[in-house]
Design an enzyme around this catalytic site. Sequence first.
Site, PDB file in Angstrom:
ATOM      1  N   ASN A   7       0.863  -1.188   0.000  1.00 33.46           N
ATOM      2  CA  ASN A   7       0.000   0.000   0.000  1.00 33.46           C
ATOM      3  C   ASN A   7       0.898   1.237   0.000  1.00 33.46           C
ATOM      4  O   ASN A   7       1.440   1.623   1.020  1.00 33.46           O
ATOM      5  CB  ASN A   7      -0.893  -0.058   1.254  1.00 33.46           C
ATOM      6  CG  ASN A   7      -1.865   1.098   1.319  1.00 33.46           C
ATOM      7  OD1 ASN A   7      -1.787   2.046   0.529  1.00 33.46           O
ATOM      8  ND2 ASN A   7      -2.785   1.034   2.264  1.00 33.46           N
ATOM      9  N   ARG A  66      -2.158  -1.609  -3.901  1.00 30.46           N
ATOM     10  CA  ARG A  66      -3.178  -0.567  -3.906  1.00 30.46           C
ATOM     11  C   ARG A  66      -2.790   0.473  -4.956  1.00 30.46           C
ATOM     12  O   ARG A  66      -1.647   0.941  -4.984  1.00 30.46           O
ATOM     13  CB  ARG A  66      -3.254   0.115  -2.546  1.00 30.46           C
ATOM     14  CG  ARG A  66      -4.155   1.322  -2.585  1.00 30.46           C
ATOM     15  CD  ARG A  66      -4.013   2.139  -1.337  1.00 30.46           C
ATOM     16  NE  ARG A  66      -4.782   3.361  -1.439  1.00 30.46           N
ATOM     17  CZ  ARG A  66      -4.445   4.485  -0.855  1.00 30.46           C
ATOM     18  NH1 ARG A  66      -3.331   4.558  -0.135  1.00 30.46           N
ATOM     19  NH2 ARG A  66      -5.192   5.543  -0.963  1.00 30.46           N
ATOM     20  N   HIS A 155     -10.532   6.495  -1.986  1.00 32.74           N
ATOM     21  CA  HIS A 155     -10.683   5.826  -0.679  1.00 32.74           C
ATOM     22  C   HIS A 155     -11.695   4.681  -0.759  1.00 32.74           C
ATOM     23  O   HIS A 155     -12.253   4.274   0.251  1.00 32.74           O
ATOM     24  CB  HIS A 155     -11.208   6.802   0.412  1.00 32.74           C
ATOM     25  CG  HIS A 155     -10.180   7.740   0.936  1.00 32.74           C
ATOM     26  ND1 HIS A 155     -10.531   8.995   1.383  1.00 32.74           N
ATOM     27  CD2 HIS A 155      -8.854   7.633   1.106  1.00 32.74           C
ATOM     28  CE1 HIS A 155      -9.451   9.629   1.802  1.00 32.74           C
ATOM     29  NE2 HIS A 155      -8.411   8.809   1.636  1.00 32.74           N
ATOM     30  N   HIS A 183     -14.243   8.519   5.898  1.00 26.88           N
ATOM     31  CA  HIS A 183     -12.827   8.201   6.075  1.00 26.88           C
ATOM     32  C   HIS A 183     -12.123   9.516   6.375  1.00 26.88           C
ATOM     33  O   HIS A 183     -11.961  10.360   5.488  1.00 26.88           O
ATOM     34  CB  HIS A 183     -12.241   7.541   4.821  1.00 26.88           C
ATOM     35  CG  HIS A 183     -10.781   7.241   4.964  1.00 26.88           C
ATOM     36  ND1 HIS A 183     -10.296   5.973   5.178  1.00 26.88           N
ATOM     37  CD2 HIS A 183      -9.716   8.064   4.978  1.00 26.88           C
ATOM     38  CE1 HIS A 183      -8.979   6.034   5.309  1.00 26.88           C
ATOM     39  NE2 HIS A 183      -8.607   7.292   5.186  1.00 26.88           N
ATOM     40  N   LEU A 184     -11.736   9.717   7.632  1.00 24.89           N
ATOM     41  CA  LEU A 184     -11.139  10.986   8.035  1.00 24.89           C
ATOM     42  C   LEU A 184      -9.698  10.754   8.475  1.00 24.89           C
ATOM     43  O   LEU A 184      -9.433  10.366   9.615  1.00 24.89           O
ATOM     44  CB  LEU A 184     -11.942  11.616   9.193  1.00 24.89           C
ATOM     45  CG  LEU A 184     -13.458  11.734   8.980  1.00 24.89           C
ATOM     46  CD1 LEU A 184     -14.138  12.297  10.228  1.00 24.89           C
ATOM     47  CD2 LEU A 184     -13.767  12.602   7.768  1.00 24.89           C
ATOM     48  N   ASN A 186      -5.443  11.950   6.915  1.00 23.32           N
ATOM     49  CA  ASN A 186      -4.827  13.109   6.258  1.00 23.32           C
ATOM     50  C   ASN A 186      -5.577  13.445   4.990  1.00 23.32           C
ATOM     51  O   ASN A 186      -5.803  14.595   4.675  1.00 23.32           O
ATOM     52  CB  ASN A 186      -3.359  12.817   5.943  1.00 23.32           C
ATOM     53  CG  ASN A 186      -2.491  13.260   7.080  1.00 23.32           C
ATOM     54  OD1 ASN A 186      -2.743  14.309   7.682  1.00 23.32           O
ATOM     55  ND2 ASN A 186      -1.476  12.480   7.382  1.00 23.32           N
ATOM     56  N   ARG A 216      -5.093  19.531   2.355  1.00 23.81           N
ATOM     57  CA  ARG A 216      -5.873  19.829   1.147  1.00 23.81           C
ATOM     58  C   ARG A 216      -7.150  20.588   1.516  1.00 23.81           C
ATOM     59  O   ARG A 216      -7.759  20.311   2.546  1.00 23.81           O
ATOM     60  CB  ARG A 216      -6.257  18.520   0.432  1.00 23.81           C
ATOM     61  CG  ARG A 216      -5.138  17.946  -0.406  1.00 23.81           C
ATOM     62  CD  ARG A 216      -5.499  16.569  -0.926  1.00 23.81           C
ATOM     63  NE  ARG A 216      -4.910  15.522  -0.101  1.00 23.81           N
ATOM     64  CZ  ARG A 216      -5.194  14.233  -0.200  1.00 23.81           C
ATOM     65  NH1 ARG A 216      -6.077  13.815  -1.095  1.00 23.81           N
ATOM     66  NH2 ARG A 216      -4.619  13.350   0.589  1.00 23.81           N
ATOM     67  N   ARG A 260      -4.077  16.347  16.575  1.00 23.96           N
ATOM     68  CA  ARG A 260      -3.804  16.320  18.022  1.00 23.96           C
ATOM     69  C   ARG A 260      -3.237  17.647  18.491  1.00 23.96           C
ATOM     70  O   ARG A 260      -3.667  18.205  19.502  1.00 23.96           O
ATOM     71  CB  ARG A 260      -2.827  15.178  18.348  1.00 23.96           C
ATOM     72  CG  ARG A 260      -3.491  13.820  18.305  1.00 23.96           C
ATOM     73  CD  ARG A 260      -2.492  12.719  18.241  1.00 23.96           C
ATOM     74  NE  ARG A 260      -1.809  12.712  16.946  1.00 23.96           N
ATOM     75  CZ  ARG A 260      -1.178  11.670  16.442  1.00 23.96           C
ATOM     76  NH1 ARG A 260      -1.092  10.558  17.137  1.00 23.96           N
ATOM     77  NH2 ARG A 260      -0.605  11.727  15.259  1.00 23.96           N
ATOM     78  N   GLY A 306      -7.496   7.945  10.669  1.00 27.76           N
ATOM     79  CA  GLY A 306      -6.819   8.391  11.890  1.00 27.76           C
ATOM     80  C   GLY A 306      -7.671   9.304  12.755  1.00 27.76           C
ATOM     81  O   GLY A 306      -7.734   9.144  13.983  1.00 27.76           O
ATOM     82  N   ILE A 307      -8.348  10.261  12.152  1.00 24.92           N
ATOM     83  CA  ILE A 307      -9.187  11.187  12.927  1.00 24.92           C
ATOM     84  C   ILE A 307     -10.501  10.512  13.319  1.00 24.92           C
ATOM     85  O   ILE A 307     -10.934  10.583  14.473  1.00 24.92           O
ATOM     86  CB  ILE A 307      -9.454  12.475  12.101  1.00 24.92           C
ATOM     87  CG1 ILE A 307      -8.134  13.231  11.905  1.00 24.92           C
ATOM     88  CG2 ILE A 307     -10.508  13.341  12.759  1.00 24.92           C
ATOM     89  CD1 ILE A 307      -8.219  14.429  10.970  1.00 24.92           C
ATOM     90  N   GLY A 308     -11.120   9.829  12.375  1.00 22.89           N
ATOM     91  CA  GLY A 308     -12.400   9.154  12.650  1.00 22.89           C
ATOM     92  C   GLY A 308     -12.264   8.111  13.750  1.00 22.89           C
ATOM     93  O   GLY A 308     -13.170   7.930  14.561  1.00 22.89           O
ATOM     94  N   GLU A 364      -7.445  -1.436   5.146  1.00 27.81           N
ATOM     95  CA  GLU A 364      -7.338  -1.482   3.693  1.00 27.81           C
ATOM     96  C   GLU A 364      -6.523  -2.683   3.248  1.00 27.81           C
ATOM     97  O   GLU A 364      -6.819  -3.297   2.221  1.00 27.81           O
ATOM     98  CB  GLU A 364      -6.684  -0.198   3.175  1.00 27.81           C
ATOM     99  CG  GLU A 364      -7.604   1.002   3.284  1.00 27.81           C
ATOM    100  CD  GLU A 364      -6.916   2.297   2.900  1.00 27.81           C
ATOM    101  OE1 GLU A 364      -7.367   2.935   1.969  1.00 27.81           O
ATOM    102  OE2 GLU A 364      -5.916   2.661   3.554  1.00 27.81           O
TER     103      GLU A 364
END
Length: 601
Positions: A7, A66, A155, A183-184, A186, A216, A260, A306-308, A364
């Site tokens: 990936n 991927r 994604h 999907h949250l 980067n 972005r 963070r 990562g955030i989700g 994934e």
Amino acid sequence: MNVLVINCGSSSVKYALFDADENMLISGKRERLGQKSDDRKETHAQAIATIFSELGEHQIDAVGHRVVHGGEECHESCLLNDRVKAEIERHIPDAPMHNPYSLAAIESAQNAVPAVPHVAVFDTAFHSGMPRRATTYAIDQDVAKRHGIRRFGFHGISHQYAAGIAATFVQRPLDELRLITLHLGNGASACAVEFGRSAETSMGNTPLEGLVMGTRSGDVDAGVLLSLLRSGEYDIDALDELLNHQSGLAGLSGLGNDLREIERAAADGHDRARLAINVFAHRARKYIGAYAAAMGGVDVIAFTGGIGENSASMRGRILQRLEFLGVVLDEDRNRDASVVSDKDFARITTERSRVEAIVVKTNEELMIARESRRVVNASTAKPNQAIPIAISGRHCHLTQETFEKLFGKDATPTEYKPLSQPGQFACEERINLIGPRDRIDGVRLLGPLRSVDQIEISRTDEFKLGVDAPVRDSGKVKDSAPITVEGPAGTVHLSEGLICARRHIHMHTNDAEQFGVNDKDEVSIAVVGGERDLIFGDVLIRVKDSYALEMHIDTDEANAAELGRGASGTLQHADVDDVAENVYENVSKVHANVVSVKPKL
Ligand code: ADP
């Protein structure tokens, strides 16, 4: 089959090796990769070579890669060959941060293990079935066509995985559910998964559209870009840098892209950090509302990335004010939600919440391994294995209620002979069909009785009756054609139920595995060697443990291929399909019933 998954991100490579039971044998990540070989940093290709040298004694039977952008040509996972690599290369301008590195990694991996199959699994594939209204930008369609400007979505591997977990969580089939997956990470995107398929997603022609991301911008009025270009301060490269690298959470907060850090600063009163969090949550909430509206409802909202997965406070903010949709957040569950191991998920809504919200640990790599295994199995399945073909004459399935009206109160069907599908039988009873133009008598009843009336006839029968029945999968009779049915004890007018059955293949789960196909796949079946060779396209696969291997076609279809009792056909796989594809292409080019193009199978 041990599958190695590679990936590639823009500056990292994640890898994982899965055995046949989906146990992860080994995994790792190489980061801070350079983008050119003179960077003095390790390149993607070098990282892959290092990974292979570290795999030691582990057996590798297939490699799954991927790939972010497959464009229109590569709309599903497939074996990597020169044609597929050329497509990935062609889409480098659309995914400049990803496709070049995937290609380099593919070349390097193919050099390391040239004898095993390599599979490309595309981020765009899950969205390839989006309806036109979701893929089309409202710009001049001639321009759009000329430049390939349409929405692809990304994604997809993660959204598909999260959707599968959401269905497992509510213990309902995916094809009954309306889901919103977020999907949250980067990169960030939302997806409306309607009855198992992606119906809308927030990333578009490139992975820049939609939600606020790490660096972005997501959605920006295109007029702003024109203004910036006109100002003379920005050229194309500067604009690219602004939108892809200096925007999003980093641009808003001025503190970089790590949520963070931003959350810590916000807690200390940092105004831009607070703004960044608010804009991020507001945008995501807006998309949830839009997708619920687009699907006419929502059953589950799934957070991942990562955030989700990790930011309870961001999840809480996003779900604020969604009670009108039926989402009732459970503050404690949300705070305590922890998804650390693979296949983990946690519920964050209360018992009385009509819409569930869950946190899913994205995986994934597992999805890529699954897809790779499926593609390799399909390509190595014996393409010549015969599938028996049964020719269905016109017949009907009736409900208890209709049966009693036609054959008398308390009547029950009498078995005449068993059918090849276990538990199914032909009955002594026959009914008459009365259409506006003519009637057809003596239509055989099949048992057992069902929960809906369904009468299956051929196109030729339709002409005789003077009706226009749709081609439908068995069981999908809603809004099909009306028909009057007659039995010895009475007549019933059915407002719907008359269909022309879609050709399909019943398969036991073991057959499906051997052929490398899944329930609801569409395949082509070749019937060759007789007087009227024919390839049947759009054949639906139906998989159940109670099914026996058999393809069902109607009498018109059988006549077209001159088939009789004991007929069989062969499933067409990707490698032999190229020939068939050419045939189809030629056929559609001349827009005629070409009978002289004979597939060389
Ligand atoms: P990528 O898209 O690069 O795979 P990830 O899915 O790893 O990214 O997500 C990275 C994001 O997740 C970063 O913004 C990071 O700050 C955020 N993140 C990770 N852990 C936490 C946490 N505990 N709290 C808040 N944000 C977190």
